[in-house]
Design a protein around this motif. Structure first.
Motif, PDB file in Angstrom:
ATOM      1  N   PRO A   9       0.842  -1.202   0.000  1.00  0.00           N
ATOM      2  CA  PRO A   9       0.000   0.000   0.000  1.00  0.00           C
ATOM      3  C   PRO A   9       0.875   1.248   0.000  1.00  0.00           C
ATOM      4  O   PRO A   9       1.995   1.242   0.519  1.00  0.00           O
ATOM      5  CB  PRO A   9      -0.797  -0.116   1.296  1.00  0.00           C
ATOM      6  N   SER A  10       0.362   2.303  -0.598  1.00  0.00           N
ATOM      7  CA  SER A  10       1.123   3.545  -0.729  1.00  0.00           C
ATOM      8  C   SER A  10       0.584   4.598   0.231  1.00  0.00           C
ATOM      9  O   SER A  10      -0.631   4.827   0.306  1.00  0.00           O
ATOM     10  CB  SER A  10       1.048   4.071  -2.164  1.00  0.00           C
ATOM     11  N   VAL A  11       1.498   5.228   0.947  1.00  0.00           N
ATOM     12  CA  VAL A  11       1.162   6.299   1.882  1.00  0.00           C
ATOM     13  C   VAL A  11       1.843   7.577   1.413  1.00  0.00           C
ATOM     14  O   VAL A  11       3.064   7.594   1.220  1.00  0.00           O
ATOM     15  CB  VAL A  11       1.614   5.964   3.313  1.00  0.00           C
ATOM     16  N   MET A  12       1.057   8.641   1.214  1.00  0.00           N
ATOM     17  CA  MET A  12       1.634   9.936   0.854  1.00  0.00           C
ATOM     18  C   MET A  12       1.650  10.835   2.082  1.00  0.00           C
ATOM     19  O   MET A  12       0.635  10.993   2.767  1.00  0.00           O
ATOM     20  CB  MET A  12       0.838  10.612  -0.261  1.00  0.00           C
ATOM     21  N   VAL A  13       2.809  11.412   2.354  1.00  0.00           N
ATOM     22  CA  VAL A  13       2.999  12.279   3.508  1.00  0.00           C
ATOM     23  C   VAL A  13       3.054  13.729   3.051  1.00  0.00           C
ATOM     24  O   VAL A  13       3.727  14.064   2.060  1.00  0.00           O
ATOM     25  CB  VAL A  13       4.293  11.919   4.265  1.00  0.00           C
ATOM     26  N   THR A  14       2.350  14.593   3.757  1.00  0.00           N
ATOM     27  CA  THR A  14       2.436  16.036   3.544  1.00  0.00           C
ATOM     28  C   THR A  14       2.497  16.688   4.924  1.00  0.00           C
ATOM     29  O   THR A  14       2.495  16.005   5.949  1.00  0.00           O
ATOM     30  CB  THR A  14       1.256  16.554   2.714  1.00  0.00           C
ATOM     31  N   ASN A  15       2.570  18.009   4.978  1.00  0.00           N
ATOM     32  CA  ASN A  15       2.555  18.707   6.270  1.00  0.00           C
ATOM     33  C   ASN A  15       2.371  20.197   6.046  1.00  0.00           C
ATOM     34  O   ASN A  15       2.135  20.634   4.910  1.00  0.00           O
ATOM     35  CB  ASN A  15       3.844  18.428   7.066  1.00  0.00           C
ATOM     36  N   ASP A  16       2.498  20.995   7.122  1.00  0.00           N
ATOM     37  CA  ASP A  16       2.498  22.448   6.955  1.00  0.00           C
ATOM     38  C   ASP A  16       3.777  23.085   7.489  1.00  0.00           C
ATOM     39  O   ASP A  16       4.004  24.273   7.301  1.00  0.00           O
ATOM     40  CB  ASP A  16       1.260  23.092   7.592  1.00  0.00           C
ATOM     41  N   ASP A  17       4.627  22.299   8.152  1.00  0.00           N
ATOM     42  CA  ASP A  17       5.893  22.837   8.666  1.00  0.00           C
ATOM     43  C   ASP A  17       6.989  22.860   7.613  1.00  0.00           C
ATOM     44  O   ASP A  17       8.077  23.383   7.861  1.00  0.00           O
ATOM     45  CB  ASP A  17       6.374  22.006   9.863  1.00  0.00           C
ATOM     46  N   GLY A  18       6.720  22.298   6.447  1.00  0.00           N
ATOM     47  CA  GLY A  18       7.704  22.277   5.376  1.00  0.00           C
ATOM     48  C   GLY A  18       8.376  20.928   5.234  1.00  0.00           C
ATOM     49  O   GLY A  18       8.468  20.144   6.187  1.00  0.00           O
ATOM     50  N   ILE A  19       8.858  20.656   4.039  1.00  0.00           N
ATOM     51  CA  ILE A  19       9.381  19.333   3.715  1.00  0.00           C
ATOM     52  C   ILE A  19      10.644  18.981   4.504  1.00  0.00           C
ATOM     53  O   ILE A  19      10.984  17.811   4.664  1.00  0.00           O
ATOM     54  CB  ILE A  19       9.640  19.229   2.193  1.00  0.00           C
ATOM     55  N   ASP A  20      11.354  19.987   5.031  1.00  0.00           N
ATOM     56  CA  ASP A  20      12.562  19.721   5.815  1.00  0.00           C
ATOM     57  C   ASP A  20      12.279  19.593   7.315  1.00  0.00           C
ATOM     58  O   ASP A  20      13.208  19.383   8.097  1.00  0.00           O
ATOM     59  CB  ASP A  20      13.590  20.838   5.607  1.00  0.00           C
ATOM     60  N   ALA A  21      11.028  19.699   7.717  1.00  0.00           N
ATOM     61  CA  ALA A  21      10.689  19.689   9.138  1.00  0.00           C
ATOM     62  C   ALA A  21      10.988  18.330   9.772  1.00  0.00           C
ATOM     63  O   ALA A  21      10.776  17.289   9.148  1.00  0.00           O
ATOM     64  CB  ALA A  21       9.210  20.033   9.334  1.00  0.00           C
ATOM     65  N   PRO A  22      11.468  18.311  11.001  1.00  0.00           N
ATOM     66  CA  PRO A  22      11.809  17.038  11.657  1.00  0.00           C
ATOM     67  C   PRO A  22      10.613  16.119  11.853  1.00  0.00           C
ATOM     68  O   PRO A  22      10.770  14.903  11.871  1.00  0.00           O
ATOM     69  CB  PRO A  22      12.410  17.476  12.998  1.00  0.00           C
ATOM     70  N   GLY A  23       9.420  16.684  12.017  1.00  0.00           N
ATOM     71  CA  GLY A  23       8.243  15.840  12.179  1.00  0.00           C
ATOM     72  C   GLY A  23       7.948  15.019  10.945  1.00  0.00           C
ATOM     73  O   GLY A  23       7.682  13.808  11.027  1.00  0.00           O
ATOM     74  N   LEU A  24       8.022  15.637   9.780  1.00  0.00           N
ATOM     75  CA  LEU A  24       7.798  14.915   8.527  1.00  0.00           C
ATOM     76  C   LEU A  24       8.916  13.903   8.299  1.00  0.00           C
ATOM     77  O   LEU A  24       8.644  12.741   7.943  1.00  0.00           O
ATOM     78  CB  LEU A  24       7.713  15.890   7.356  1.00  0.00           C
ATOM     79  N   ARG A  25      10.153  14.302   8.494  1.00  0.00           N
ATOM     80  CA  ARG A  25      11.269  13.387   8.240  1.00  0.00           C
ATOM     81  C   ARG A  25      11.219  12.181   9.184  1.00  0.00           C
ATOM     82  O   ARG A  25      11.534  11.057   8.774  1.00  0.00           O
ATOM     83  CB  ARG A  25      12.594  14.129   8.389  1.00  0.00           C
ATOM     84  N   SER A  26      10.812  12.398  10.428  1.00  0.00           N
ATOM     85  CA  SER A  26      10.703  11.286  11.370  1.00  0.00           C
ATOM     86  C   SER A  26       9.592  10.329  10.961  1.00  0.00           C
ATOM     87  O   SER A  26       9.750   9.102  11.030  1.00  0.00           O
ATOM     88  CB  SER A  26      10.441  11.811  12.784  1.00  0.00           C
ATOM     89  N   LEU A  27       8.478  10.873  10.523  1.00  0.00           N
ATOM     90  CA  LEU A  27       7.361  10.043  10.080  1.00  0.00           C
ATOM     91  C   LEU A  27       7.757   9.199   8.874  1.00  0.00           C
ATOM     92  O   LEU A  27       7.475   7.993   8.819  1.00  0.00           O
ATOM     93  CB  LEU A  27       6.164  10.925   9.736  1.00  0.00           C
TER      94      LEU A  27
END
Length: 307
Positions: A9-27
């Motif tokens: 299955p494919s999961v697409m990740v987005t956010n509002d803190d920006g693509i370099d944000a630690p929350g997105l990178r950790s996820l």
């Protein structure tokens, strides 16, 4: 289920803190390390906190491929809603992902702050497209929280993500809502999952006149103010005269939020990982609907009697 590579299955990740944000990178790191998913990323190229569900209309978006280990990733010059929309359009990826996860946001998104949240908007946009989605936020506390806590938050939410994908595969996942998840600050000792409703919590905000853009601190999220930025400048009140042509003002937190004893923010403060189903917009209370049902005919009658 529409599959990507290797029938995962494919999961697409987005956010509002920006693509370099630690929350997105950790996820992304946690999703990839599970070896259960194809991971895609389509997120704003810079911080877009508290932009709500704004979209780019009159200008073209710039999209750039970004190197993120374990994922196929693109940075978008627009908002979280823009990023989700173009990520689901098949313009960047050859297939529509099975699930969109927006986050992990630096700061909780509960109560009325859901309206301001770009993180929630990223998930809501997927819901508009008919794609299952989750917005995910971590209650960052300045001076206590650590970047590693984002990894713990992602790991704590993995059972929810895998369970959602199982329901999607079986065609049993609800289509009329999406989920907003908030993880407490002490994630290592969380009290488990708690199904909640959107509460009424909101930070009472005010305005302070300042002398430069650097003053006032950085808004980490819709519910967290980091006043360490520009600390020295914040000490002095502005001496700008109201006669000057340009006045500068910064928001500041005046009062901490409170919530009903059955709302999302209340249970987050009790240490639960709150799971709140949301629709496109929260429906009004039935008591208010009943009021207007009786009120509106009277308006028509008053207009008729005065003419």
């Amino acid at each position: 289920m529409e599959n990507g590579r290797e029938n995962k299955p494919s999961v697409m990740v987005t956010n509002d803190d920006g693509i370099d944000a630690p929350g997105l990178r950790s996820l992304v790191r946690v999703l990839d390390s599970s070896n259960l998913f194809n991971v895609l990323v389509c997120a704003p190229d810079s911080e877009k906190s508290a932009v709500s569900h704004s979209v780019s209309w009159q200008r073209a978006l710039s999209v750039k491929k970004v190197d993120i280990s374990g994922a196929t990733a693109f940075a978008v010059s627009g908002t979280p809603a823009d990023s989700t929309s173009i990520g689901l359009s098949k313009m960047l990826f050859p297939f529509v992902p099975d699930l969109v996860v927006s986050g992990i946001n630096m700061g909780s998104n509960c109560g009325y702050h859901i309206v301001y949240s770009g993180t929630v908007a990223g998930a809501r946009q997927a819901f508009f497209h008919g794609v299952p989605s989750v917005s995910l936020s971590y209650e960052w506390v300045r001076g206590k929280s650590k970047v590693d806590d984002f990894v713990l938050a992602a790991e704590a939410c993995m059972p929810i993500i895998t369970a959602i994908l199982a329901e999607i595969k079986n065609n049993t996942y609800p289509q009329s809502c999406f989920l907003n998840i908030d993880v407490p600050a002490d994630v290592a000792n969380h009290q488990g999952y708690r199904l909640t409703k959107q509460g009424k919590s909101v930070y009472k905000m005010g305005w302070r006149q300042v002398t430069s853009e650097a003053q006032g601190g950085k808004m980490l999220s819709t519910m967290t103010m980091d006043s360490s930025a520009g600390k020295e400048a914040c000490v002095e009140e502005s001496t700008l005269s109201t006669q000057q042509e340009h006045l500068l003002f910064k928001r500041e937190v005046r009062e901490a939020p409170v919530d009903d004893d059955d709302g999302d923010y209340f249970f987050l403060q009790q240490g639960y990982i709150t799971v709140t189903p949301l629709g496109a917009l929260s429906p009004p209370p039935m008591d208010d609907v009943e009021f207007f049902k009786g009120w509106l005919p009277g308006v028509h009658e008053r207009i008729s009697s005065s003419s």
